[in-house]
Write an enzyme that holds these catalytic residues in place. Structure first.
Site, PDB file in Angstrom:
ATOM      1  CG  ASP A  21      -2.115   0.921   1.073  1.00  0.00           C
ATOM      2  OD1 ASP A  21      -2.364   1.398  -0.056  1.00  0.00           O
ATOM      3  OD2 ASP A  21      -2.797   1.180   2.084  1.00  0.00           O
ATOM      4  N   GLY A  24      -0.014   5.489  -4.411  1.00  0.00           N
ATOM      5  CA  GLY A  24      -0.607   6.769  -4.804  1.00  0.00           C
ATOM      6  C   GLY A  24      -0.017   7.919  -4.000  1.00  0.00           C
ATOM      7  NE  ARG A  25      -1.494   6.626   1.275  1.00  0.00           N
ATOM      8  CZ  ARG A  25      -1.559   5.709   2.212  1.00  0.00           C
ATOM      9  NH1 ARG A  25      -1.279   6.043   3.475  1.00  0.00           N
ATOM     10  NH2 ARG A  25      -1.901   4.474   1.911  1.00  0.00           N
ATOM     11  CG  HIS A  38      -0.315   2.265  -9.263  1.00  0.00           C
ATOM     12  ND1 HIS A  38      -0.546   1.803  -8.000  1.00  0.00           N
ATOM     13  CD2 HIS A  38      -1.383   3.054  -9.584  1.00  0.00           C
ATOM     14  CE1 HIS A  38      -1.712   2.282  -7.554  1.00  0.00           C
ATOM     15  NE2 HIS A  38      -2.232   3.048  -8.503  1.00  0.00           N
ATOM     16  CD  GLU A  68     -13.450  -4.843  -1.210  1.00  0.00           C
ATOM     17  OE1 GLU A  68     -12.298  -5.273  -1.406  1.00  0.00           O
ATOM     18  OE2 GLU A  68     -14.384  -5.577  -0.793  1.00  0.00           O
ATOM     19  NE  ARG A  72      -7.728   2.108  -5.508  1.00  0.00           N
ATOM     20  CZ  ARG A  72      -6.508   2.185  -5.012  1.00  0.00           C
ATOM     21  NH1 ARG A  72      -5.499   2.555  -5.785  1.00  0.00           N
ATOM     22  NH2 ARG A  72      -6.271   1.892  -3.752  1.00  0.00           N
ATOM     23  CG  LEU A 132       9.063 -17.083  -3.780  1.00  0.00           C
ATOM     24  CD1 LEU A 132       8.792 -17.146  -2.289  1.00  0.00           C
ATOM     25  CD2 LEU A 132       9.499 -15.666  -4.173  1.00  0.00           C
ATOM     26  NE  ARG A 195      -7.889   0.852   5.359  1.00  0.00           N
ATOM     27  CZ  ARG A 195      -7.596   2.145   5.520  1.00  0.00           C
ATOM     28  NH1 ARG A 195      -7.663   2.694   6.712  1.00  0.00           N
ATOM     29  NH2 ARG A 195      -7.243   2.881   4.494  1.00  0.00           N
TER      30      ARG A 195
END
Ligand code: IPE
Ligand code: IPE
Ligand code: MG
Length: 246
Positions: A21, A24-25, A38, A68, A72, A132, A195
């Protein structure tokens, strides 16, 4: 001493899951469009996958796009889908070089056809690799997964293939998209959000959680080692007492 040197080689988590996460910021902080974040985030995926393979982690599950996230703005969703397509094609040789096997979890049928096709090709090409196991969660949400599993179990009960009393933890796990993997030992979330955002709700029941303020595009090798060292200092009790564990 750096974190890499503090890692205990005999206590490497088998399965690490990451909520990537903050793309964008990261971009907005530099006055750039979100897509730059991204694209930078893909570089972090490349680095962390190589490090995970080198450490001997068996499963790395990356939350790349949630159910979700379809909500966007269309431009961002479209741009993310084409970034996925480009990335898969470009990264396949690196996966081969590092003996990495790719798979996906989530409702892949919602992805554009060329993206589905690129993933199928890469999954087939890397299927014989023995290092992996890289799992990309795409169009994934835990509630979607639990509903899918419930529907399948109910219909098997209706057909008389399984009995109601056969439904237990092990069976439910076997109906999840992660049925072939152990539950995550360690969950990392970047960007300071505290979260789970609908990720692996069933499987995270006893995972160790690690949150960092660091945004995903700037999550480095050293940050990853830090998370693993932190994990190695936890006592996993699974309901027992400390004395029982030691
Ligand atoms: C994570 O970064 C990537 C995806 C969810 C696709 P975000 O795009 O959520 O970045 P922030 O949270 O807005 O900074
Ligand atoms: C979670 O990030 C999903 C992925 C990392 C793919 P979000 O940025 O979508 O989560 P929320 O909306 O802030 O909870
Ligand atoms: Mg976010």
């Amino acid at each position: 001493m750096n974190y890499k040197d503090q890692i205990q080689k005999n206590r490497i988590p088998r399965h690490v899951a990451i909520i990537m996460d903050g793309n964008g910021r990261w971009a907005r902080r530099q006055g750039l469009a979100r897509m730059f974040g991204h694209r930078q985030g893909v570089k972090t995926v490349h680095t962390i996958t190589e490090v995970a393979a080198e450490l001997g982690i068996e499963y790395l599950t990356l939350y790349a796009f949630s159910t979700e996230n379809w909500n966007r703005p269309k431009e961002e969703v479209d741009a993310l889908m084409s970034l996925l397509v480009d990335t898969i094609a470009k990264e396949t040789p690196t996966l081969m070089k590092n003996n990495v096997r790719l798979s996906t979890i989530g409702d892949i049928t919602r992805l554009p056809e060329n993206a589905q096709h690129k993933f199928q090709t890469c999954i087939a090409e890397t299927s014989q690799n023995t290092g992996l196991h890289l799992v990309i969660a795409l169009s994934y949400s835990a509630r979607w997964e639990i509903i899918q599993a419930t529907q399948e179990i109910v219909s098997a009960v209706q057909r008389g293939e399984i009995l109601l009393e056969d439904v237990n933890e092990e069976m439910l796990s076997s109906y999840m998209t992660t049925s072939q993997m152990p539950d995550p030992d360690l969950l990392i979330r970047t960007s300071g959000e505290l979260r789970i955002s609908n990720f692996l709700l069933w499987q995270l029941a006893y995972s160790e959680l690690y949150f960092t303020e660091c945004l995903w595009p700037e999550f480095t090798e050293e940050e990853f080692y830090h998370a693993i060292v932190d994990y190695q200092h936890r006592e996993r009790r699974f309901g027992k007492t400390s004395e029982q564990i030691r």
